[in-house]
Scaffold this active site. Structure first.
Site, PDB file in Angstrom:
ATOM      1  N   ASP A 255      74.813  39.434   0.838  1.00  0.00           N
ATOM      2  CA  ASP A 255      76.108  39.514   0.947  1.00  0.00           C
ATOM      3  C   ASP A 255      76.608  38.201   1.257  1.00  0.00           C
ATOM      4  OD1 ASP A 255      78.512  40.817   0.547  1.00  0.00           O
ATOM      5  OD2 ASP A 255      78.276  41.857   2.525  1.00  0.00           O
ATOM      6  N   HIS A 256      77.676  37.627   0.828  1.00  0.00           N
ATOM      7  CA  HIS A 256      78.476  36.292   1.116  1.00  0.00           C
ATOM      8  C   HIS A 256      77.378  35.268   1.482  1.00  0.00           C
ATOM      9  CE1 HIS A 256      82.547  38.064   0.743  1.00  0.00           C
ATOM     10  NE2 HIS A 256      81.983  39.109   1.405  1.00  0.00           N
TER      11      HIS A 256
ATOM     12  N   GLU B 269      82.131  34.073  -5.969  1.00  0.00           N
ATOM     13  CA  GLU B 269      83.396  34.695  -5.443  1.00  0.00           C
ATOM     14  C   GLU B 269      84.489  33.757  -5.542  1.00  0.00           C
ATOM     15  OE1 GLU B 269      83.720  36.348  -1.698  1.00  0.00           O
ATOM     16  OE2 GLU B 269      85.510  35.461  -1.121  1.00  0.00           O
TER      17      GLU B 269
ATOM     18  N   GLY C  17      86.748  44.994   6.852  1.00  0.00           N
ATOM     19  CA  GLY C  17      87.308  45.649   8.017  1.00  0.00           C
ATOM     20  C   GLY C  17      88.351  46.590   7.747  1.00  0.00           C
TER      21      GLY C  17
ATOM     22  N   GLY D 194      85.609  44.809   0.898  1.00  0.00           N
ATOM     23  CA  GLY D 194      86.368  45.575   1.603  1.00  0.00           C
ATOM     24  C   GLY D 194      86.824  47.109   1.379  1.00  0.00           C
TER      25      GLY D 194
ATOM     26  N   ASN E  80      81.082  48.431   4.119  1.00  0.00           N
ATOM     27  CA  ASN E  80      80.249  48.040   5.576  1.00  0.00           C
ATOM     28  C   ASN E  80      80.909  49.005   6.718  1.00  0.00           C
ATOM     29  OD1 ASN E  80      78.611  46.874   7.523  1.00  0.00           O
ATOM     30  ND2 ASN E  80      79.543  44.934   7.250  1.00  0.00           N
TER      31      ASN E  80
HETATM   32  P1  13P Z   1      84.259  46.497   4.649  1.00  0.00           P
HETATM   33  O1  13P Z   1      83.496  46.063   5.971  1.00  0.00           O
HETATM   34  O2  13P Z   1      85.671  46.451   4.877  1.00  0.00           O
HETATM   35  O3  13P Z   1      83.887  47.849   4.090  1.00  0.00           O
HETATM   36  O4  13P Z   1      83.829  45.245   3.577  1.00  0.00           O
HETATM   37  C1  13P Z   1      82.677  45.359   3.256  1.00  0.00           C
HETATM   38  C2  13P Z   1      82.153  44.035   2.317  1.00  0.00           C
HETATM   39  O5  13P Z   1      83.160  43.905   1.557  1.00  0.00           O
HETATM   40  C3  13P Z   1      80.835  43.462   2.396  1.00  0.00           C
HETATM   41  O6  13P Z   1      81.001  42.408   1.823  1.00  0.00           O
END
Ligand code: 13P
Length: 292
Positions: free
Chosen positions: A86-87, A137, A180, A211, A234
């Site tokens: 992720d990222h 992205e 978040g 998100g 997350n």
């Molecule tokens: P959140 O923590 O807002 O659910 O986002 C998770 C996310 O996009 C991980 O890449």
């Protein structure tokens, strides 16, 4: 025995079937066990997301890949599971290719677009040579992810098209989403941006909504109808885990007979993650997707 798969096929199926597959980020063994067990229970494809910070915390990507593969075998997980960075940074992507992940995300959104394109292009080639899927992205996602802070900007559809044309398997594009918990004054998702991006990139490329924590159901459904096929969650699992753990401690259960045993202390939190995964999979429409 299930084996890790790239996320391409499950997301193409989701795109055509009008639902989305959840990416749930993992932080440790309990997290991984909770998500895999629940996905199997729901007969749903699932993506395990690993940020670079979480990878480091879990003693490196090789440890993570070995843990997930071992767990899939021991728990008889047969639903499609992708293990996804992720990222990722460029270097992180290279490490995950070597470690045996089945999917990577290269986040070059903070680079000027030409540099993002250059690096994404190289990684598309490498990932595909290794039979892995790759996400790119455009347009930073707001909020904070492992110390990288973005404002929740909207991606430029023309830039999305340029990245899409590199052969990425799915694309994360900022549409006002934030990592978040959403602030009270959040403007909501920009569906105009989403529709404009979809128009440019065409019908066959799945879009990713980062998100996913706290996005209301009607917005989730509308985003799926406009081509979102992967939704990342997350923070919501973290909040659910911590809340359940706090309740256990505050109720004094750790003082009861052997209540201090970590297997007991971590159980309510693990179950809370499973409940969150279930709620999200219901909302995303992915339940039963392994059989579809
Ligand atoms: P959140 O923590 O807002 O659910 O986002 C998770 C996310 O996009 C991980 O890449």
């Amino acid at each position: 025995m299930g084996r890790l798969v790239p996320a391409t096929e499950m997301l193409q199926k989701a795109l055509k079937g009008g639902y989305a597959v959840g990416q749930f980020n993992i932080n440790n063994l309990e997290w991984t066990k909770a998500i895999l067990t629940e996905a199997q229970e729901l007969n749903s494809a699932v993506i395990l997301g690993v940020s670079e910070g979480a990878g480091k915390y879990m003693c490196g990507f090789k440890t993570v890949a070995a843990m997930v593969e071992g767990m899939m075998e021991e728990l008889n997980i047969t639903v499609p599971v992708a293990l996804h960075l992720d990222h990722g940074t460029y270097e992180g992507c290279l490490k995950c290719i070597e470690a045996g992940f089945s999917s990577i995300m290269f986040d070059g959104s903070h680079f000027p677009i030409d540099e993002n394109i250059e690096k994404t292009k190289e990684l598309v080639k490498l990932a595909h040579e290794h039979g892995m899927s790759i996400e790119a992205e455009v347009g930073a996602i707001g909020g904070e992810e492992d110390g990288v802070v973005g404002k929740g900007e909207c991606a430029d559809p023309d830039e999305c098209k340029r990245i899409a044309d590199l052969g990425v398997d799915f694309l994360a594009a900022g549409i006002g989403n934030i990592h978040g918990v959403y602030p009270d004054n959040w403007q909501g998702l920009s569906f105009d941006t989403l529709a404009a991006i979809k128009e440019k990139i065409g019908p066959d490329l799945p879009l990713v909504l980062h998100g996913g924590t706290g996005i209301p159901e009607d917005m989730i459904k509308k985003a799926i109808s406009l081509g979102v096929s992967k939704i990342n969650v997350n923070t919501e699992c973290q909040i659910a885990f911590t809340k359940a753990t706090r309740a256990y401690i505050e109720a004094g259960k750790d003082h009861e007979k052997k209540g201090f045993d970590p297997r007991k202390v971590l159980k309510p939190g693990t179950e809370a993650i499973m409940e969150t995964v279930k709620t999200k999979c219901e909302m995303f429409g992915s339940i039963g997707s392994a059989a579809k």
